[in-house]
Motif scaffolding. Structure first.
Motif, PDB file in Angstrom:
ATOM      1  N   THR A   1      -2.480 -14.962 -21.351  1.00 37.89           N
ATOM      2  CA  THR A   1      -3.884 -14.990 -20.924  1.00 37.89           C
ATOM      3  C   THR A   1      -3.991 -15.249 -19.431  1.00 37.89           C
TER       4      THR A   1
ATOM      5  N   LYS B   1      -3.011 -11.970 -17.643  1.00 37.79           N
ATOM      6  CA  LYS B   1      -3.932 -10.860 -17.887  1.00 37.79           C
ATOM      7  C   LYS B   1      -5.229 -11.026 -17.113  1.00 37.79           C
ATOM      8  N   TYR B   2      -5.751 -12.248 -17.060  1.00 38.76           N
ATOM      9  CA  TYR B   2      -7.042 -12.472 -16.407  1.00 38.76           C
ATOM     10  C   TYR B   2      -6.908 -13.051 -15.003  1.00 38.76           C
TER      11      TYR B   2
ATOM     12  N   LYS C   1      -6.262  -9.216 -28.896  1.00 36.90           N
ATOM     13  CA  LYS C   1      -7.493  -8.619 -28.384  1.00 36.90           C
ATOM     14  C   LYS C   1      -8.493  -9.721 -28.057  1.00 36.90           C
ATOM     15  N   VAL C   2      -9.233  -9.501 -26.995  1.00 40.29           N
ATOM     16  CA  VAL C   2     -10.176 -10.517 -26.549  1.00 40.29           C
ATOM     17  C   VAL C   2     -11.401 -10.565 -27.460  1.00 40.29           C
TER      18      VAL C   2
ATOM     19  N   MET D   1     -10.476  -8.789 -12.289  1.00 44.59           N
ATOM     20  CA  MET D   1     -11.330  -7.885 -13.055  1.00 44.59           C
ATOM     21  C   MET D   1     -12.649  -7.688 -12.327  1.00 44.59           C
TER      22      MET D   1
ATOM     23  N   TRP E   1     -12.567   1.047 -19.639  1.00 47.79           N
ATOM     24  CA  TRP E   1     -11.906  -0.255 -19.681  1.00 47.79           C
ATOM     25  C   TRP E   1     -12.170  -0.939 -21.027  1.00 47.79           C
ATOM     26  N   ILE E   2     -13.414  -0.842 -21.530  1.00 45.18           N
ATOM     27  CA  ILE E   2     -13.747  -1.432 -22.833  1.00 45.18           C
ATOM     28  C   ILE E   2     -12.928  -0.779 -23.938  1.00 45.18           C
TER      29      ILE E   2
ATOM     30  N   LYS F   1      -9.982   0.561 -23.661  1.00 44.42           N
ATOM     31  CA  LYS F   1      -8.611   0.077 -23.541  1.00 44.42           C
ATOM     32  C   LYS F   1      -8.494  -1.362 -24.025  1.00 44.42           C
ATOM     33  N   GLU F   2      -9.499  -2.162 -23.701  1.00 43.86           N
ATOM     34  CA  GLU F   2      -9.476  -3.591 -24.042  1.00 43.86           C
ATOM     35  C   GLU F   2      -9.633  -3.826 -25.538  1.00 43.86           C
ATOM     36  N   THR F   3     -10.444  -3.001 -26.190  1.00 41.53           N
ATOM     37  CA  THR F   3     -10.781  -3.230 -27.596  1.00 41.53           C
ATOM     38  C   THR F   3     -10.048  -2.311 -28.564  1.00 41.53           C
TER      39      THR F   3
ATOM     40  N   CYS G   1     -21.176  -6.862 -21.613  1.00 41.07           N
ATOM     41  CA  CYS G   1     -20.400  -6.955 -20.376  1.00 41.07           C
ATOM     42  C   CYS G   1     -21.351  -7.319 -19.237  1.00 41.07           C
TER      43      CYS G   1
END
Length: 458
Positions: A48, A51-52, A111-112, A127, A140-141, A143-145, A182
């Motif tokens: 984490t 990543k962030y 996954k977030v 980000m 991006w969403i 890819k993220e989800t 978002c």
């Protein structure tokens, strides 16, 4: 529509009646001071951080949560609170300092679930987005989800520096719906991102071609037109009006699914049992403190231990719960034998919840109901939520106006305003999302004079 938002407020207002033993601000978290931790948890924390881009932060607390889905699955998440590095000794246990990064991720898929920067202040540049480039944010969403745009989620609305998306199945609306939010600050930094809902795979969807029409459903639609008393607080009166009670109609017209603001699940036992007793207990009922916080170990999480709330309620437990409900009612409502209906039993946060409604009620927007919290070991009622105090705010409103409009007349007036919208709805009996038509109407007809008004005005 039937005053959906106000009904929601009514039920959640009841929560203030309960005494919860949440304890101190960080009672549910483990404070991190370089303490020894499970290496698998440490790996997730390091993941984490990278990543962030939390290099200007230090981990302050973490906690493992678990919850259930409507598919009776158990989901484990890791919640973390990261403090900015210049915050060393924070003494306020009621809130977090500005800039704190509160992050929750799925413990297994990584996954977030949510990213929130307290006060809308972020000290990371990892980000950053251009709000004018919505396509870039959507990619991006995705890819993220792992979700596909316009297949599993679609654009809903835009507010000030916020983009909102709703769950969909091949462009059709879904119930219960999922949401993605978002939010960016003025520099384009991500300060809030959240994903809520199920977003099912195709194997859980019974795909179909939508064929419903209003004409073939006219008689059923008439049945959904109800005469309801709406409270108009400004005028201190009750106004009778004809309005459509929402419902989902299956695409093949074989049956309907109820519109529920709070979703039922398979573990909920529908009872619909009138509660009666022939005794009276002189000892008054005393509320006991309950805790809705669960301590979950890494061992439980990584072996994917099923949530205890998924255990079925046995016949023996049903009998004990009914006895507990009878005892409680005889203490609090000694003269009300036969006046309450036990609607359902279900497990939640380690307790068995018993939902009750008054048997005889006026057809009004708000109806009397209670939720009892029953100890799952002793089968004793510990606490309750009751909307009685909320209802008392409008029970003394002036009598309703004289009804001069017939149901048939009101239906003819509303026909052009009634909506039938395609929806994929999760059918708990079938275990699939099935195509339905959502019957709804944003307008009502005042029964005193035939005036057509928006529900939001009532």
């Amino acid at each position: 529509m039937m005053k959906r938002n106000i009904v929601k407020l009514c039920w959640f207002t009841m929560k203030s009646i309960i005494t919860f033993s949440n304890g101190r601000r960080y009672s549910q978290y483990q404070k991190y001071k370089g303490m020894k931790m499970d290496k698998r948890i440490k790996e997730l924390i390091d993941y984490t951080r990278e990543k962030y881009g939390l290099h200007e932060y230090h981990l302050h607390t973490f906690h493992i949560n678990r919850s259930t889905t409507i598919f009776n699955e158990t989901v484990y998440t890791l919640s973390m609170e990261w403090f900015p590095n210049d915050i060393k000794d924070w003494g306020d246990e009621t809130c977090n300092p500005e800039g704190t990064a509160c992050i929750e991720i799925d413990l297994h898929s990584r996954k977030v679930r949510s990213v929130i920067y307290v006060g809308g202040r972020s000290y990371t540049d990892s980000m950053t987005f251009d709000l004018n480039n919505k396509d870039g944010i959507i990619k991006w969403i995705e890819k993220e989800t792992g979700l596909n745009y316009k297949k599993q989620f679609e654009f809903w609305k835009e507010e000030e520096r916020e983009l909102h998306f709703k769950e969909c199945i091949d462009g059709f609306a879904v119930s219960p719906s999922g949401y993605i939010e978002c939010k960016l600050d003025e520099e384009g930094k991500l300060i809030l991102f959240s994903v809520t809902g199920q977003f099912p795979s195709k194997k859980l969807v019974k795909q179909d071609m939508y064929t419903l029409s209003f004409e073939q459903l006219e008689e059923l639609v008439k049945e959904q037109l109800k005469l309801v008393e709406f409270p108009i607080m400004q005028q201190h009166k009750l106004v009778p009006a004809f309005a459509i009670e929402e419902i989902y109609i299956k695409n093949d017209c074989s049956s309907t699914l109820p519109f529920e603001f709070l979703v039922d699940d398979k573990s909920r036992l529908q009872m619909d049992k009138v509660v009666e007793w022939n005794y009276q207990i002189q000892q008054p009922f005393h509320r006991k403190i309950i805790s809705l916080i669960e301590n979950v170990t890494p061992e439980q999480a990584f072996r994917c231990e099923p949530h205890p709330d998924l255990q079925p309620i046995t016949e023996e437990e049903v009998k004990k719960c009914i006895s507990a409900v009878q005892k409680f009612l005889s203490q609090e409502y000694a003269n009300d034998s036969g006046k309450w209906v036990l609607k359902s039993l279900h497990r939640d946060k380690g307790y068995i919840h018993a939902t009750l409604r008054a048997k005889e009620q006026e057809e009004r927007v708000f109806k009397r109901k209670m939720k009892l919290f029953i100890d799952s070991k002793t089968y004793e009622v510990l606490n309750l939520m009751d909307n009685k105090s909320f209802l008392e705010m409008y029970m003394e409103l002036k009598e309703v106006d004289e009804i001069k409009v017939t149901k048939e007349k009101a239906f003819e007036q509303l026909k052009d305003f009634i909506q039938l919208t395609p929806y994929y709805v999760y059918d708990f009996e079938e275990g699939y999302y099935v195509l339905c038509g959502k019957l709804d109407c944003q307008y009502a007809v005042k029964a005193c004079n035939g005036e057509i008004v928006e529900l939001s005005e009532l």
